[in-house]
Design a protein around this motif. Structure first.
Motif, PDB file in Angstrom:
ATOM      1  N   GLN A 523     -14.617 -24.234 -14.083  1.00  0.00           N
ATOM      2  CA  GLN A 523     -13.868 -23.631 -12.987  1.00  0.00           C
ATOM      3  C   GLN A 523     -14.606 -23.751 -11.657  1.00  0.00           C
ATOM      4  O   GLN A 523     -13.974 -23.793 -10.593  1.00  0.00           O
ATOM      5  CB  GLN A 523     -13.580 -22.161 -13.294  1.00  0.00           C
ATOM      6  CG  GLN A 523     -12.592 -21.941 -14.421  1.00  0.00           C
ATOM      7  CD  GLN A 523     -12.306 -20.474 -14.665  1.00  0.00           C
ATOM      8  OE1 GLN A 523     -12.711 -19.627 -13.882  1.00  0.00           O
ATOM      9  NE2 GLN A 523     -11.598 -20.180 -15.749  1.00  0.00           N
ATOM     10  N   HIS A 524     -15.932 -23.810 -11.722  1.00  0.00           N
ATOM     11  CA  HIS A 524     -16.697 -23.927 -10.471  1.00  0.00           C
ATOM     12  C   HIS A 524     -16.357 -25.218  -9.736  1.00  0.00           C
ATOM     13  O   HIS A 524     -16.279 -25.231  -8.495  1.00  0.00           O
ATOM     14  CB  HIS A 524     -18.197 -23.889 -10.779  1.00  0.00           C
ATOM     15  CG  HIS A 524     -19.050 -24.330  -9.629  1.00  0.00           C
ATOM     16  ND1 HIS A 524     -19.283 -23.550  -8.524  1.00  0.00           N
ATOM     17  CD2 HIS A 524     -19.701 -25.514  -9.416  1.00  0.00           C
ATOM     18  CE1 HIS A 524     -20.046 -24.207  -7.674  1.00  0.00           C
ATOM     19  NE2 HIS A 524     -20.319 -25.399  -8.194  1.00  0.00           N
ATOM     20  N   GLN A 525     -16.118 -26.308 -10.482  1.00  0.00           N
ATOM     21  CA  GLN A 525     -15.812 -27.575  -9.816  1.00  0.00           C
ATOM     22  C   GLN A 525     -14.495 -27.476  -9.047  1.00  0.00           C
ATOM     23  O   GLN A 525     -14.379 -27.979  -7.920  1.00  0.00           O
ATOM     24  CB  GLN A 525     -15.739 -28.702 -10.862  1.00  0.00           C
ATOM     25  CG  GLN A 525     -16.992 -28.863 -11.720  1.00  0.00           C
ATOM     26  CD  GLN A 525     -18.158 -29.437 -10.941  1.00  0.00           C
ATOM     27  OE1 GLN A 525     -18.410 -29.058  -9.814  1.00  0.00           O
ATOM     28  NE2 GLN A 525     -18.863 -30.377 -11.555  1.00  0.00           N
ATOM     29  N   VAL A 526     -13.504 -26.824  -9.615  1.00  0.00           N
ATOM     30  CA  VAL A 526     -12.211 -26.678  -8.931  1.00  0.00           C
ATOM     31  C   VAL A 526     -12.350 -25.742  -7.733  1.00  0.00           C
ATOM     32  O   VAL A 526     -11.785 -25.997  -6.655  1.00  0.00           O
ATOM     33  CB  VAL A 526     -11.147 -26.183  -9.925  1.00  0.00           C
ATOM     34  CG1 VAL A 526      -9.802 -26.005  -9.217  1.00  0.00           C
ATOM     35  CG2 VAL A 526     -10.995 -27.147 -11.089  1.00  0.00           C
ATOM     36  N   HIS A 527     -13.103 -24.663  -7.893  1.00  0.00           N
ATOM     37  CA  HIS A 527     -13.330 -23.763  -6.758  1.00  0.00           C
ATOM     38  C   HIS A 527     -14.103 -24.473  -5.643  1.00  0.00           C
ATOM     39  O   HIS A 527     -13.870 -24.206  -4.450  1.00  0.00           O
ATOM     40  CB  HIS A 527     -14.093 -22.529  -7.222  1.00  0.00           C
ATOM     41  CG  HIS A 527     -13.248 -21.534  -7.963  1.00  0.00           C
ATOM     42  ND1 HIS A 527     -12.430 -20.627  -7.330  1.00  0.00           N
ATOM     43  CD2 HIS A 527     -13.087 -21.314  -9.306  1.00  0.00           C
ATOM     44  CE1 HIS A 527     -11.805 -19.878  -8.229  1.00  0.00           C
ATOM     45  NE2 HIS A 527     -12.189 -20.279  -9.437  1.00  0.00           N
ATOM     46  N   ALA A 528     -15.027 -25.366  -6.034  1.00  0.00           N
ATOM     47  CA  ALA A 528     -15.773 -26.111  -5.021  1.00  0.00           C
ATOM     48  C   ALA A 528     -14.851 -27.029  -4.222  1.00  0.00           C
ATOM     49  O   ALA A 528     -15.012 -27.181  -3.002  1.00  0.00           O
ATOM     50  CB  ALA A 528     -16.886 -26.906  -5.696  1.00  0.00           C
ATOM     51  N   VAL A 529     -13.843 -27.644  -4.900  1.00  0.00           N
ATOM     52  CA  VAL A 529     -12.877 -28.484  -4.182  1.00  0.00           C
ATOM     53  C   VAL A 529     -12.058 -27.643  -3.210  1.00  0.00           C
ATOM     54  O   VAL A 529     -11.760 -28.062  -2.076  1.00  0.00           O
ATOM     55  CB  VAL A 529     -11.975 -29.225  -5.190  1.00  0.00           C
ATOM     56  CG1 VAL A 529     -10.873 -30.006  -4.469  1.00  0.00           C
ATOM     57  CG2 VAL A 529     -12.803 -30.158  -6.050  1.00  0.00           C
ATOM     58  N   GLN A 530     -11.704 -26.434  -3.626  1.00  0.00           N
ATOM     59  CA  GLN A 530     -10.943 -25.553  -2.744  1.00  0.00           C
ATOM     60  C   GLN A 530     -11.752 -25.179  -1.498  1.00  0.00           C
ATOM     61  O   GLN A 530     -11.236 -25.211  -0.370  1.00  0.00           O
ATOM     62  CB  GLN A 530     -10.536 -24.294  -3.509  1.00  0.00           C
ATOM     63  CG  GLN A 530      -9.698 -23.321  -2.695  1.00  0.00           C
ATOM     64  CD  GLN A 530      -9.383 -22.057  -3.464  1.00  0.00           C
ATOM     65  OE1 GLN A 530      -9.937 -21.842  -4.545  1.00  0.00           O
ATOM     66  NE2 GLN A 530      -8.495 -21.251  -2.936  1.00  0.00           N
ATOM     67  N   GLN A 531     -13.044 -24.812  -1.685  1.00  0.00           N
ATOM     68  CA  GLN A 531     -13.879 -24.470  -0.539  1.00  0.00           C
ATOM     69  C   GLN A 531     -14.137 -25.684   0.345  1.00  0.00           C
ATOM     70  O   GLN A 531     -14.155 -25.576   1.586  1.00  0.00           O
ATOM     71  CB  GLN A 531     -15.213 -23.882  -1.037  1.00  0.00           C
ATOM     72  CG  GLN A 531     -15.087 -22.626  -1.859  1.00  0.00           C
ATOM     73  CD  GLN A 531     -14.534 -21.466  -1.061  1.00  0.00           C
ATOM     74  OE1 GLN A 531     -14.685 -21.404   0.150  1.00  0.00           O
ATOM     75  NE2 GLN A 531     -13.861 -20.556  -1.738  1.00  0.00           N
TER      76      GLN A 531
END
Length: 642
Positions: A523-531
């Motif tokens: 999930q961190h990778q997807v949140h990183a794309v969002q940020q």
């Protein structure tokens, strides 16, 4: 005159002493009279040694100078006045000269006698009339004299030896009393009859152990008074019971029974290594070792008693000096009492090498606290209640009836956990904490992107520890701060607190914690794309932590996000799963799609600006050190120039 009355005349002797000083008040101070030695010295100073020596010489007419001097002054009367010496040392010189003359004469006489040429010395013959006593009587008299003298010497020596022995005994008694006072300041002593007994037990602290723990203080009489007293001599000694001699310690080991569970090793508690301290007496270390043996026996007796009484799903096993328990399936906790005598300790050449483990060193301190709390409960139970009509016990328990407590609340007030249960809880917590740390370390070493960091708290409870877990990407720590977890490690479970306040409870299984961390890293990778899209100016079209489409993940759920370029021509869709990995798709405009078939429905040219189908990106061929860096390059390539 004869007819006149008689007149009494008092005759007072003249003052023989000279007046030295007359004070202002008329008191006269006389010169003290000379002593006999001072008077003799004064008279000797008046003698003219030179004139006396010259008077022995006679002239040719046989008359001495003294006679001539008397003839020349026949009419002179009164004491003879001598002419004073010419210089002060004249008399001394004359005396030395006369002494030298006498010594020369004596030397000549001795030389003549020694050479025996001119003079011989013969013994004087005894009077023949005196009869010689028999030699037998002489020998008897000499023996009697020697016996009398020896008897006197022996009596004197006996008195001297008695006085020396008495002084030595008094000194030993003083040293014994001083050392006994030092011993009494550190240990409890009492006098029973003619014996001095001490107490090693913890009864004054609330202990109920049956061992008496009594030692005896005796005077040290092994030293010889005639020899020199050694430096390490102690005037007293202690005699402890035979079952408390030697050294003892409690051995706690947590061993694995399954290959997927880590072994925490073995630690020896209450094991005292003898250290020579300056100024410490032999009895001090001896009593400390005996008290340590007594404490270990008391703790093990209490643990054995509780192990038999406690009812658990897996019963505890007590075999001789060993208690075996299973905190978790496949994990064995062993508590043993090791007691070795002094002879066995000396025969052992190499001590047991224990594996160092920081997590088990606090167990000894915790065990000390537990036994102190157990003693304190014993002492506090005897407090008189107020009022006196209520039963014994704590104050809250006495108020339970008037306050209308139910059964659950009353049972919660009563201490139910014993010493063994608390130790098992601590062992469970130590094991769970060690396995959590090992799981995080394994993931951090195996997975490079994203990075996982663990910050352990230094201040923890004996039954609970906390660790803060951060999942970041290298170079983007300030942008990607979405995943921050707080792991509260308890006795049998782990509570996970998210950044938004969500709480997840995990069991003691290692695989469950590992799957959870893998899903959070996905999930961190997807949140990183969002940020990153917010920073790059892209628009987030959709975001989901749990995607319901696509392949089903065996570990957690996949997450996805779709972002569009600032002008809306391009779109990037990212799907990331814990097991399937990352999949990136890019959507181009319809005008750039050459292989797109012409549609009869869309005849107007404005519809050509709509985005066409998605094309997958070969993510492994992208250049970049991590996922976020590659995504930044992709967004930069699809962003139109101003």
């Amino acid at each position: 005159m004869s007819g006149s009355p008689a007149v009494r005349v008092s005759i007072e002797s003249s003052c023989e002493r000279q007046v030295q000083e007359v004070s202002l008040d008329g008191v006269e101070t006389y010169v003290p009279p000379l002593s006999m030695s001072q008077n003799l010295a004064k008279l000797a100073q008046r003698i003219d040694f030179g004139q006396g020596s010259d008077s022995d010489e006679e002239d040719l007419n046989g008359e001495s100078r003294e006679s001539e001097w008397s003839k020349q002054n026949p009419d002179e009367e009164g004491p003879v006045k001598f002419q004073p010496c010419l210089w002060p040392w004249d008399s001394v010189r004359n005396n030395l000269r006369s002494a030298l003359t006498e010594m020369c004469v004596l030397h000549d006489v001795l030389s003549i006698v020694k050479e025996k040429k001119y003079m011989a010395l013969d013994p004087v013959s005894q009077d023949p009339t005196v009869a010689k006593a028999p030699q037998v009587f002489q020998l008897i008299s000499k023996k009697k004299s020697l016996a009398t003298a020896a008897q006197v010497l022996l009596k004197g020596a006996e008195k001297l030896s008695k006085s020396v022995a008495e002084s030595q005994e008094q000194r030993r008694q003083r040293d014994f009393n001083a050392e006994l006072l030092h011993l009494r300041s550190q240990w409890k002593l009492r006098k029973v009859g003619d014996k001095i007994l001490g107490d090693l037990s913890y009864r004054s602290a609330g202990s109920l152990f049956t061992h008496h723990g009594t030692f005896e203080v005796i005077k040290n009489t092994d030293i010889d008074l005639d020899k020199k007293i050694p430096d390490d001599y102690c005037p007293l000694n202690v005699q402890i019971p035979s079952d408390l001699e030697g050294s003892a310690y409690i051995k706690v080991s947590i061993q694995k029974q399954a290959p997927d569970i880590g072994d925490l090793g073995t630690v020896n508690l209450f094991r005292r290594q003898p250290k020579a301290r300056p100024g410490a007496q032999a009895w001090h270390s001896k009593l400390e070792a005996a008290q340590n043996v007594l404490l270990c026996k008391e703790i093990f007796a209490q643990l054995s008693r509780e192990a038999v009484q406690i009812k658990s799903h897996i019963p505890h096993i007590v075999v001789k000096n060993q208690i075996i328990s299973q905190p978790f399936p496949g994990l064995q906790l062993s508590i043993s009492l090791c007691h070795s005598s002094v002879e066995k300790k000396n025969q052992r050449t190499s001590p047991d090498k224990t594996k160092p483990d920081d997590h088990l060193y606090v167990l000894e301190h915790n065990l000390h606290q537990l036994i102190r709390e157990f003693h304190k409960q014993t002492l506090s139970s005897s407090v008189m209640p107020h009022p006196a009509s209520v039963p014994f016990g704590p104050k809250r328990l006495r108020l339970a009836g008037p306050m209308a407590y139910d059964k659950a609340e009353i049972s919660s007030l009563q201490p139910s956990d014993g010493l063994l249960e608390k130790i098992i809880k601590q062992a469970k917590h130590i094991f769970l904490r060690s396995r959590t740390a090992r799981t995080i370390d394994c993931l951090a070493s195996r997975i490079e992107d994203p990075q996982i960091q663990a910050h352990w708290s230094n201040i923890n409870d004996v039954y609970e520890s906390s660790v803060k877990v951060l999942i970041t990407s290298q170079g983007y720590e300030q942008i990607c701060k979405s995943i921050q977890l707080q792991l509260n490690i308890g006795v049998e479970q782990i509570r996970v607190v998210h950044r938004d306040g969500r709480v997840i409870t995990l069991s003691h299984q290692e695989q469950e914690l590992q799957d959870f961390l893998l899903s959070q890293m996905s999930q961190h990778q997807v949140h990183a794309v969002q940020q990153l899209a917010k920073v790059m100016g892209w628009h987030v079209l959709s975001f989901s932590n749990h995607v319901g489409l696509g392949a089903i993940e065996s570990i957690g759920n996949a997450s996805a996000i779709t972002v569009a370029s600032p002008n809306g021509e391009y779109a990037i869709s990212v799907r990331n799963g814990p097991e399937s990995g990352c999949k990136v798709l890019v959507q181009f405009p319809r005008c750039q799609a050459k292989d797109l078939p012409k549609s009869d429905v869309l005849q107007d040219g404005k519809w050509s600006h709509l985005r066409g189908p998605y094309k997958e990106v070969h993510w492994s061929r992208m250049e970049g050190r991590n996922f976020v860096y590659k995504m930044e390059l992709l967004m930069a390539a699809l962003t139109p120039c101003p």
